[in-house]
Write a protein that holds these residues in place. Structure first.
Motif, PDB file in Angstrom:
ATOM      1  N   ILE A  61       6.550  -0.383  -4.729  1.00  0.00           N
ATOM      2  CA  ILE A  61       5.451   0.634  -4.807  1.00  0.00           C
ATOM      3  C   ILE A  61       5.749   1.911  -4.106  1.00  0.00           C
ATOM      4  N   LEU A  62       6.427   1.863  -2.853  1.00  0.00           N
ATOM      5  CA  LEU A  62       6.646   3.304  -2.137  1.00  0.00           C
ATOM      6  C   LEU A  62       7.434   4.136  -3.143  1.00  0.00           C
ATOM      7  N   ALA A 104       0.244   6.625   0.125  1.00  0.00           N
ATOM      8  CA  ALA A 104       0.137   6.418   1.403  1.00  0.00           C
ATOM      9  C   ALA A 104      -0.397   4.939   1.585  1.00  0.00           C
ATOM     10  N   LEU A 105      -1.091   4.283   0.309  1.00  0.00           N
ATOM     11  CA  LEU A 105      -1.567   2.952   0.426  1.00  0.00           C
ATOM     12  C   LEU A 105      -0.515   1.745   0.009  1.00  0.00           C
ATOM     13  N   PHE A 106       0.923   2.317  -0.203  1.00  0.00           N
ATOM     14  CA  PHE A 106       1.777   1.397  -0.774  1.00  0.00           C
ATOM     15  C   PHE A 106       1.754   0.057   0.271  1.00  0.00           C
ATOM     16  N   THR A 160      -5.178  -4.946   6.625  1.00  0.00           N
ATOM     17  CA  THR A 160      -5.918  -4.073   7.494  1.00  0.00           C
ATOM     18  C   THR A 160      -5.178  -3.546   8.617  1.00  0.00           C
ATOM     19  N   GLY A 161      -4.092  -4.254   9.294  1.00  0.00           N
ATOM     20  CA  GLY A 161      -3.230  -3.605  10.327  1.00  0.00           C
ATOM     21  C   GLY A 161      -2.668  -2.526   9.832  1.00  0.00           C
ATOM     22  N   LEU A 162      -2.246  -2.452   8.402  1.00  0.00           N
ATOM     23  CA  LEU A 162      -1.345  -1.480   7.820  1.00  0.00           C
ATOM     24  C   LEU A 162      -2.299  -0.453   7.464  1.00  0.00           C
ATOM     25  N   ALA A 163      -3.456  -0.584   6.983  1.00  0.00           N
ATOM     26  CA  ALA A 163      -4.456   0.387   6.585  1.00  0.00           C
ATOM     27  C   ALA A 163      -4.712   1.323   7.843  1.00  0.00           C
TER      28      ALA A 163
END
Length: 446
Positions: free
Chosen positions: A29-30, A287-289, A326-329
């Protein structure tokens, strides 16, 4: 002989599985998102801001057609995951064959319709003023590659359902690299303008198709392309349609949102506001990948273990996925809040766009840490085959909250009303999804 790894989805530790599934999905996705970002940078720097606006208009329209393949892929992959969990190889194979026929037939049909009604479609999606001419050039050429994109979107979720996330990652990376190369060649070297950007995109779709096709005829796939499985079966088609309808409804709602946004932005801020949202929309995916990767990695794990009736593992996969997501977000949120000016400058040299984009970017990403609950919550119901809850939760943000807010708030607050609609919709959608997911876990997974 196929290399069978799907059984590992029911035995290995959830955390290890999630990382094994999510990391390749995230990388894929990135790279795909980076491809879209670079594509936007190239057209913005080498063609101009109107080119960004044109792509912003065209992409939701072409992806609406291609999302038929995505819907069939996600719906069919859910069936395949559960069939493999029950050791029903025959149903998995027949489902795969039905998916291919459905995806190719429907994609070709709607591409023809899309080309016949080209002017009406572009006008509907917001090709206003100076945006129309470059949008038309880009649209016609990209449509030629849409059937290949639809087949790729059908095949990729199946690759993940087989427990082969690295191959699914490569299927996203190869066309992204190809698109960046051909963008540079056609736009910068050969000076083909919007036509060059469009041909680069279509060629990248074909590259992806070739890799997906190779995978399913290779020894690495448990499923094969068999003519006997191309005969459509009513029960399978119905289940694919019900589950895939969730994904199609999601993309359809994204397209409706694009229509509303493009027209609202043009009405309140002209072409410049459409260009600003073009930059923001690319950042939303890029950014959300990592969170998207967690969500994609979660689906086959939940589906397989639900099919195998290992409910404790399903519950554990939900908890771990939300925690990791959540941690990645939170990390993404920090980067966007600190560096919006630097991010904007990458895309364009237009002073007005550079001045107005950072504030809009901050508002749109204001409650990013909440999105993991939305993604995992809606994904869970799709993974276990519950189409109606999955559909309703999928439509919650865009359909029930964001579109009405975008229609209402700008009449009072102008362009600011558009940007502030995003965090409000995210908060409301998270509350609804969190409540519904918690209730379902207590009812069915204990």
């Amino acid at each position: 002989m196929a290399i069978n790894k799907s059984a590992a989805l029911g035995t290995e530790p959830i955390g290890k599985l999630l990382i094994a599934q999510a990391v390749p999905a995230s990388i894929g996705i990135l790279v795909m998102s980076l491809n879209m970002v670079v594509d936007t940078i190239f057209v913005g720097q080498w063609i101009g801001p109107m080119a960004i606006a044109a792509i912003t208009v065209v992409v939701p329209l072409t992806f609406l057609i291609a999302s038929i393949g995505m819907a069939i892929g996600v719906g069919g992959a859910s069936i395949i995951s559960r069939a493999l969990g029950k050791d029903d190889q025959d149903k998995a194979q027949r489902t795969f064959g039905n998916m291919i026929v459905m995806s190719l037939g429907l994609a070709v049909f709607f591409v023809v319709v899309g080309l016949v009604f080209k002017e009406e479609g572009l006008a509907l999606f917001g090709a206003n003023g100076d945006i129309y001419s470059p949008a038309e050039i880009y649209y016609v050429i990209v449509m030629y590659g849409i059937p290949f994109l639809a087949l790729c979107m059908t095949g990729n979720p199946v690759v993940r359902a087989e427990g082969k996330p690295k191959f699914a990652m490569v299927a996203l990376i190869l066309p992204a690299i190809g698109n960046i190369f051909f963008d540079y060649l056609f736009i910068n070297v050969l000076d083909m303008g919007m036509a060059g950007a469009a041909w680069a995109t279509s060629i990248s779709y074909f590259i992806c198709f070739l890799f997906i096709y190779w995978f399913f005829i290779s020894k690495y796939s448990e499923l094969k392309i068999k003519l006997r499985c191309f005969k459509l079966e009513h029960a399978i088609v119905r289940e694919i349609t019900e589950l895939g309808g969730v994904t199609l409804a999601r993309q359809g709602m994204v397209s409706i949102l694009s229509i509303v946004l493009n027209h609202t932005l043009f009405a309140y801020g002209g072409e410049t506001s459409v260009t600003i949202y073009g930059i923001i929309s690319r950042m939303l995916m890029f950014a959300l990948f990592p969170v998207m990767g967690i969500s994609q990695g979660f689906l086959p794990i939940a589906g397989y273990n639900y099919g195998a009736e290992k409910l404790a593992r399903v519950r554990e996969s939900i908890n771990i996925s939300i925690k990791y997501g959540t941690g990645l977000a939170l990390l993404i949120f920090a980067v966007i809040m600190i560096f919006p000016e630097q991010i904007t400058f990458i895309f364009t040299k237009d002073e007005t766009v550079i001045r107005e984009t950072p504030n809009a970017l901050r508002w749109v990403f204001l409650v990013t840490p909440l999105i993991a609950v939305q993604m995992i919550g809606a994904g869970y119901f799709q993974a276990i085959g519950k189409a109606i809850p999955a559909l309703l939760l999928t439509l919650t943000k865009q359909g029930f909250f964001l579109i009405p807010l975008v229609l209402i708030l700008p009449t009072y607050f102008g362009i600011f009303g558009v940007w502030v609609s995003f965090p409000i919709a995210d908060v409301l959608a998270t509350l609804v999804t969190g409540w519904y997911l918690n209730r379902e876990v207590k009812r069915t997974l204990r």
